[in-house]
Design a protein around this motif. Structure first.
Motif, mmCIF file in Angstrom:
data_model
loop_
_atom_site.group_PDB
_atom_site.id
_atom_site.type_symbol
_atom_site.label_atom_id
_atom_site.label_comp_id
_atom_site.label_asym_id
_atom_site.label_seq_id
_atom_site.Cartn_x
_atom_site.Cartn_y
_atom_site.Cartn_z
ATOM 1 N N SER A 1 -9.782 3.997 -5.767
ATOM 2 C CA SER A 1 -9.668 2.572 -5.446
ATOM 3 C C SER A 1 -8.599 2.345 -4.387
ATOM 4 N N HIS A 2 -7.477 3.068 -4.526
ATOM 5 C CA HIS A 2 -6.379 2.908 -3.566
ATOM 6 C C HIS A 2 -6.801 3.360 -2.175
ATOM 7 N N ILE A 3 -7.486 4.494 -2.101
ATOM 8 C CA ILE A 3 -7.941 4.999 -0.794
ATOM 9 C C ILE A 3 -8.921 4.016 -0.150
ATOM 10 N N CYS A 4 -9.856 3.496 -0.939
ATOM 11 C CA CYS A 4 -10.821 2.518 -0.411
ATOM 12 C C CYS A 4 -10.103 1.269 0.102
ATOM 13 N N ALA A 5 -9.118 0.767 -0.667
ATOM 14 C CA ALA A 5 -8.389 -0.436 -0.261
ATOM 15 C C ALA A 5 -7.596 -0.193 1.021
ATOM 16 N N PHE B 1 0.832 -1.212 0.000
ATOM 17 C CA PHE B 1 0.000 0.000 0.000
ATOM 18 C C PHE B 1 0.864 1.258 0.000
ATOM 19 N N LEU B 2 1.980 1.214 0.710
ATOM 20 C CA LEU B 2 2.911 2.343 0.708
ATOM 21 C C LEU B 2 3.507 2.546 -0.682
ATOM 22 N N ALA B 3 3.885 1.450 -1.338
ATOM 23 C CA ALA B 3 4.417 1.539 -2.703
ATOM 24 C C ALA B 3 3.357 2.072 -3.677
ATOM 25 N N MET B 4 2.112 1.659 -3.491
ATOM 26 C CA MET B 4 1.022 2.149 -4.352
ATOM 27 C C MET B 4 0.784 3.640 -4.137
ATOM 28 N N ALA B 5 0.956 4.099 -2.897
ATOM 29 C CA ALA B 5 0.825 5.533 -2.625
ATOM 30 C C ALA B 5 1.924 6.308 -3.345
ATOM 31 N N PHE B 6 3.141 5.746 -3.361
ATOM 32 C CA PHE B 6 4.244 6.375 -4.094
ATOM 33 C C PHE B 6 3.936 6.419 -5.588
ATOM 34 N N ASP B 7 3.358 5.344 -6.115
ATOM 35 C CA ASP B 7 2.956 5.305 -7.527
ATOM 36 C C ASP B 7 1.943 6.400 -7.847
ATOM 37 N N ARG B 8 0.940 6.566 -6.998
ATOM 38 C CA ARG B 8 -0.075 7.613 -7.230
ATOM 39 C C ARG B 8 0.558 9.008 -7.110
ATOM 40 N N TYR B 9 1.498 9.155 -6.177
ATOM 41 C CA TYR B 9 2.173 10.456 -6.011
ATOM 42 C C TYR B 9 2.944 10.833 -7.281
ATOM 43 N N VAL B 10 3.712 9.884 -7.817
ATOM 44 C CA VAL B 10 4.492 10.162 -9.036
ATOM 45 C C VAL B 10 3.554 10.402 -10.221
ATOM 46 N N LEU C 1 -8.379 1.938 3.435
ATOM 47 C CA LEU C 1 -9.341 1.972 4.539
ATOM 48 C C LEU C 1 -9.808 0.564 4.892
ATOM 49 N N VAL C 2 -10.044 -0.270 3.873
ATOM 50 C CA VAL C 2 -10.481 -1.651 4.090
ATOM 51 C C VAL C 2 -9.421 -2.441 4.861
ATOM 52 N N PHE C 3 -8.141 -2.123 4.629
ATOM 53 C CA PHE C 3 -7.048 -2.840 5.285
ATOM 54 C C PHE C 3 -6.781 -2.322 6.692
ATOM 55 N N TYR C 4 -6.636 -1.005 6.831
ATOM 56 C CA TYR C 4 -6.177 -0.441 8.108
ATOM 57 C C TYR C 4 -7.271 -0.346 9.163
ATOM 58 N N ILE C 5 -8.519 -0.077 8.771
ATOM 59 C CA ILE C 5 -9.581 0.083 9.770
ATOM 60 C C ILE C 5 -9.834 -1.214 10.556
ATOM 61 N N PRO C 6 -10.014 -2.386 9.892
ATOM 62 C CA PRO C 6 -10.207 -3.609 10.682
ATOM 63 C C PRO C 6 -9.020 -3.934 11.587
ATOM 64 N N ILE C 7 -7.786 -3.691 11.108
ATOM 65 C CA ILE C 7 -6.604 -3.949 11.939
ATOM 66 C C ILE C 7 -6.601 -3.025 13.161
ATOM 67 N N LEU D 1 -12.908 -7.705 -0.121
ATOM 68 C CA LEU D 1 -13.330 -6.408 -0.649
ATOM 69 C C LEU D 1 -12.364 -5.802 -1.662
ATOM 70 N N ASN D 2 -11.068 -6.107 -1.580
ATOM 71 C CA ASN D 2 -10.121 -5.521 -2.534
ATOM 72 C C ASN D 2 -10.489 -5.816 -3.993
ATOM 73 N N PRO D 3 -10.779 -7.084 -4.358
ATOM 74 C CA PRO D 3 -11.190 -7.336 -5.744
ATOM 75 C C PRO D 3 -12.475 -6.606 -6.123
ATOM 76 N N VAL D 4 -13.420 -6.504 -5.181
ATOM 77 C CA VAL D 4 -14.683 -5.811 -5.461
ATOM 78 C C VAL D 4 -14.431 -4.332 -5.698
ATOM 79 N N VAL D 5 -13.614 -3.708 -4.841
ATOM 80 C CA VAL D 5 -13.313 -2.282 -4.964
ATOM 81 C C VAL D 5 -12.686 -1.987 -6.322
#
Length: 317
Positions: free
Chosen positions: A246-250, A117-126, A252-258, A290-294
């Motif tokens: 999609s990245h933001i939703c994923a 998820f951190l790498a994906m955030a870097f991808d969106r930033y670039v 939230l789906v990961f960090y909120i339950p943890i 939920l990730n595939p659905v999102v």
């Protein structure tokens, strides 16, 4: 069932209770859990197949999504088959080596997922803040190295957890683990002797992964939002932010339950134990479901390719 007592002994195996307090409902609980596991398997396998077949999806964001799908398959498969075996066959026993291996896979791949998820955030930033150099910065080699770095970080952080248990905690008051899988703290609390090092290391890794990764992702999105606000038109801003949806939703789906599961475990001393265990299982199942659905709902190319595959499969030969 194994008897528990106050005498310390060296175990060769442990006894997983499943969902303590709900033993009479195990058969019924197996229905939603097996259904969710099946959905996770099919959904993530479908994402992998769609991205492999659709050449327009051979881009950094979707390569990271493939990594996410593989991680979700590993995470759910690390715990669900054993949980279903407990529900269906009463297979509560788990060897010491298998227990430590399960602990490693669960915590390691949760850490790896956070890294992706951190790498994906870097991808969106670039992609948004430096779009002209996106393809030259996020090459296939760089994407592979980022994925490998996330994997190595997970192994480096989590590898000491089972090793510290094996080396420092040979004796246990009981072999009965009041959990459905070998979660780190569920095992450590059964040990005789000083467990402070194990507790501190576990909490330290949790802080490094959950807090620092969250802060780094938040920082990247602050810079993204600043870049978006500098765009000339409202439509341009909306379209650019849409690529991050999609990245933001994923995330939230990961960090909120943890976060909910961790806070409940640390501070919810009056919460029934079965609620703790259910939350711990849900945070391993909700993201893979939920990730595939999102991504299927929010990504036009994935949605269109999936519909094309479904239509081709329903046409008579």
């Amino acid at each position: 069932m194994l008897a528990s007592n106050n005498a310390c002994s060296v175990p060769t195996s442990f006894w997983l209770t499943g969902i303590p307090g709900l033993e009479s409902l195990h058969v019924w609980l197996s229905i939603p859990f097996s259904s969710m596991y099946l959905v996770a398997l099919v959904g993530n396998a479908t994402i992998l197949a769609v991205i492999k077949l659709e050449r327009s999806l051979h881009q950094p964001m979707y390569f990271f999504l493939c990594m996410l799908a593989v991680i979700d398959l590993v995470l759910s498969t690390s715990t669900m088959p054993k949980l279903l075996a407990i529900f269906w066959f009463g297979a509560h026993n788990i060897g010491l080596g298998a227990c430590l291996a399960q602990m490693f896979f669960v915590h390691c791949f949760a850490t790896v997922e956070s890294g992706i998820f951190l790498a994906m955030a870097f991808d969106r930033y670039v992609a948004i803040c430096n779009p002209l150099h996106h393809t030259s910065v996020l090459t296939h080699v760089v994407v592979s190295r980022l994925g490998l770095a996330a994997l190595l970080r997970g192994a480096l952080y989590i590898g000491p957890l089972p090793l510290l248990i094996r080396m420092r905690l040979p004796l246990y008051r009981t072999q009965v683990i009041a959990h459905s899988y070998c979660e780190h703290m569920a095992v450590v609390t059964l040990a005789c002797g000083d467990t402070r090092v194990n507790n501190l290391y576990g909490m330290g890794i949790g802080f490094l992964v959950l807090i620092l990764d969250s802060l780094a992702i938040a920082a990247s999105y602050v810079m993204i939002f600043r870049a978006v606000l500098g765009l000339a038109t409202h439509d341009a801003r909306f379209k650019t932010l849409g690529t991050c949806g999609s990245h933001i939703c994923a995330i939230l789906v990961f960090y909120i339950p943890i976060a909910v599961s961790s806070l409940t475990h640390r501070f919810g001393h009056h919460v029934p134990p079965q609620i703790h265990i259910l939350l711990a299982n849900f945070y391993l199942l909700i993201p893979p479901i939920l990730n595939p659905v999102v991504y299927a709902v929010r990504t036009k190319q994935i949605r269109e390719r999936l519909l094309h595959m479904l239509k081709a499969g329903t046409q008579p030969g």
